[in-house]
Design an enzyme around this catalytic site. Structure first.
Site, short mmCIF file in Angstrom:
data_model
loop_
_atom_site.label_atom_id
_atom_site.label_comp_id
_atom_site.label_asym_id
_atom_site.label_seq_id
_atom_site.Cartn_x
_atom_site.Cartn_y
_atom_site.Cartn_z
N GLU A 1 -2.09 6.81 27.01
CA GLU A 1 -2.07 8.24 27.35
C GLU A 1 -2.60 9.09 26.19
O GLU A 1 -3.31 10.08 26.40
CB GLU A 1 -0.64 8.69 27.67
CG GLU A 1 0.01 7.97 28.86
CD GLU A 1 0.80 6.74 28.46
OE1 GLU A 1 0.33 5.99 27.58
OE2 GLU A 1 1.87 6.50 29.03
N CYS B 1 5.20 9.62 25.19
CA CYS B 1 3.97 10.01 25.89
C CYS B 1 4.27 11.01 27.00
O CYS B 1 3.44 11.86 27.32
CB CYS B 1 3.28 8.79 26.48
SG CYS B 1 2.56 7.73 25.21
N MET C 1 -5.42 -41.83 29.45
CA MET C 1 -5.46 -43.28 29.62
C MET C 1 -4.08 -43.84 29.25
O MET C 1 -3.29 -43.18 28.59
CB MET C 1 -6.53 -43.90 28.71
CG MET C 1 -7.93 -43.36 28.93
SD MET C 1 -8.42 -43.33 30.67
CE MET C 1 -8.45 -45.10 31.02
N ALA C 2 -3.80 -45.07 29.65
CA ALA C 2 -2.51 -45.68 29.35
C ALA C 2 -2.27 -45.69 27.84
O ALA C 2 -1.15 -45.58 27.36
CB ALA C 2 -2.45 -47.09 29.91
N SER D 1 -6.68 -38.84 25.66
CA SER D 1 -6.70 -37.83 26.71
C SER D 1 -7.74 -36.75 26.50
O SER D 1 -7.89 -35.87 27.34
CB SER D 1 -5.33 -37.18 26.83
OG SER D 1 -5.09 -36.35 25.72
N ARG E 1 -5.08 -19.28 26.14
CA ARG E 1 -4.40 -19.29 24.85
C ARG E 1 -4.39 -17.90 24.22
O ARG E 1 -3.38 -17.44 23.71
CB ARG E 1 -5.17 -20.21 23.89
CG ARG E 1 -4.46 -21.49 23.60
CD ARG E 1 -5.31 -22.31 22.67
NE ARG E 1 -5.37 -23.67 23.16
CZ ARG E 1 -6.18 -24.60 22.69
NH1 ARG E 1 -7.05 -24.31 21.74
NH2 ARG E 1 -6.14 -25.81 23.18
N GLU F 1 1.04 -26.58 26.73
CA GLU F 1 -0.12 -27.49 26.70
C GLU F 1 0.36 -28.79 26.10
O GLU F 1 0.45 -28.92 24.89
CB GLU F 1 -1.23 -26.94 25.78
CG GLU F 1 -1.94 -25.72 26.27
CD GLU F 1 -3.24 -25.49 25.48
OE1 GLU F 1 -4.16 -26.32 25.59
OE2 GLU F 1 -3.32 -24.49 24.75
N GLY G 1 1.76 -33.21 27.02
CA GLY G 1 1.65 -34.41 27.84
C GLY G 1 2.56 -34.34 29.06
O GLY G 1 3.31 -33.38 29.26
N THR H 1 5.27 -35.90 29.90
CA THR H 1 6.73 -35.94 29.77
C THR H 1 7.31 -34.55 29.58
O THR H 1 8.22 -34.13 30.31
CB THR H 1 7.12 -36.82 28.55
OG1 THR H 1 6.43 -38.07 28.67
CG2 THR H 1 8.61 -37.06 28.51
#
Ligand SMILES: [Zn+2]
Length: 366
Positions: A46, A78, A157-158, A162, A178, A298, A300, A302
């Protein structure tokens, strides 16, 4: 009001912990002044609009995306500034979300004889400040979980490898997520496996906005929060040494490791442990205390699964890459096995769009 919302959005990456707010002054069908709040400690929207309008504010209608403040700030409320400038009408998109002050600004204007109305384009205004509204009404940040996955819903991957599932355009979009966040939360597993820095690097952006707002130099880095129950984070990883503040949350005392991390510039704090991790409700109380509006999870499968399991999320963003990682790769979320379909976590689609070669799926709890 649509123009005021556009202006407010220019503060998307910079106003934190304040809300993003825009204001347009109109007289005789013409815009005589406009402005937005750019940064905490600087004038409210304002004030900018009134300064731009000067004498032409007299008799004007003010369109503000959030109810004008009525509390004493550095330069006074304001609401009083609008009265002093002789504005005839004030239309706010939404009330102040703080239940303790909601309506006070508009009441102050009405008492001074100004025409007031609230609710024009309200849902758009609310969408601009989900974190601020959440903090004021629920005393916790707005929680956005971001996951990159293959079409078969696999995130790594196992082996844990990633990185680079999704393409450059999706990664750039993550930069924007972010940049608008007060904090980024991750787990120690991701820190060890991927060595991320979780910083905002606007040089990679195609949109010029951020640089313009930041004057080409000022970049607000979100607080980086690592959940690390037994303090396994090595002091020399990028997430600790990168610009900005790194907070390690431990669930038990490890004085030696704590000293090493603090010497490397990180802050270490203790919160109650819960299972193999940290009590997430306590974590959110702490982040609320630190005035975090939006937080980006962000991490894994679990830790992301733990947030979902406890119902502690407001938005789930899945960047889906056109690839298959196979059935031994890691799942989207670590969730317990369900006994029947009735136990499923029900979600609602909010937005689906293509970002480069990937899809961005935005879901909210049903
Ligand atoms: Zn104000």
């Amino acid at each position: 009001m649509a123009r005021a919302l556009q202006l407010a959005e220019q503060g998307l990456y910079t106003t934190d912990p304040n809300p993003r707010v825009g204001c347009v002054l109109v007289r005789d069908g013409e815009i005589v002044g406009e402005g937005f709040h750019a940064r905490a400690g600087e004038p409210h929207a304002e004030r900018h609009a009134l300064a731009a309008a000067g004498d032409r504010a007299r008799g004007a209608t003010a369109y503000v995306t959030l109810e004008p403040c009525s509390h004493m700030g550095r330069t006074g409320p304001c609401a009083d500034a609008l009265v002093d400038a002789g504005v005839a009408r004030v239309i706010a998109a939404m009330e102040d979300p703080n239940p303790q002050v909601a309506g006070n600004g508009m009441a102050r204007l009405a008492t001074a004889g100004i025409d007031t109305a609230t609710g024009l384009l309200e849902s758009d205004a609310r969408a601009l400040n989900p974190g601020f509204i959440s903090r004021m009404t629920r005393q916790r940040p707005f929680i956005r979980i971001k996951i990159a996955a293959s079409v078969d819903g696999r995130t790594a991957m196992a082996s844990g490898e990633s990185q680079w599932i999704t393409g450059p355009a999706a990664r750039e979009d993550v930069q924007r997520l972010r940049a608008r966040s007060s904090a980024v939360i991750t787990g120690v597993g991701t820190v060890l496996a991927d060595r991320p820095s979780y910083t905002v690097r606007p040089a990679q952006w195609t949109r010029a906005d951020y640089h313009r707002q930041a004057g080409g130099q000022w970049v607000r880095q979100p607080l980086r929060v690592i959940l690390d129950r037994t303090l396994q984070t090595p002091p020399d990883v990028p997430v600790v040494s990168a610009p900005g503040h790194c907070l390690l949350v431990a669930g038990e005392q490890h004085p030696g490791r704590q000293n090493a991390l603090e010497s490397a510039g990180a802050e270490v704090m203790l919160l109650p442990a819960s299972g193999s991790g940290i009590d997430l409700k306590q974590l959110l109380i702490e982040l609320n205390r630190r005035e975090c509006n939006e937080v980006l999870v962000e991490c894994g499968a679990t830790l992301a699964g733990a947030f979902v399991r406890e119902g502690l999320f407001d938005e789930l963003i899945v960047f889906m890459a056109p690839a298959l990682l196979g059935s031994s790769a890691r799942p989207l979320l670590g969730l317990p096995q369900l006994a029947s379909m009735s136990e499923k976590v029900a979600l609602k689609w909010q937005d689906v769009r293509q970002i480069g070669d990937d899809l961005r799926l935005t879901l909210v709890p049903a």
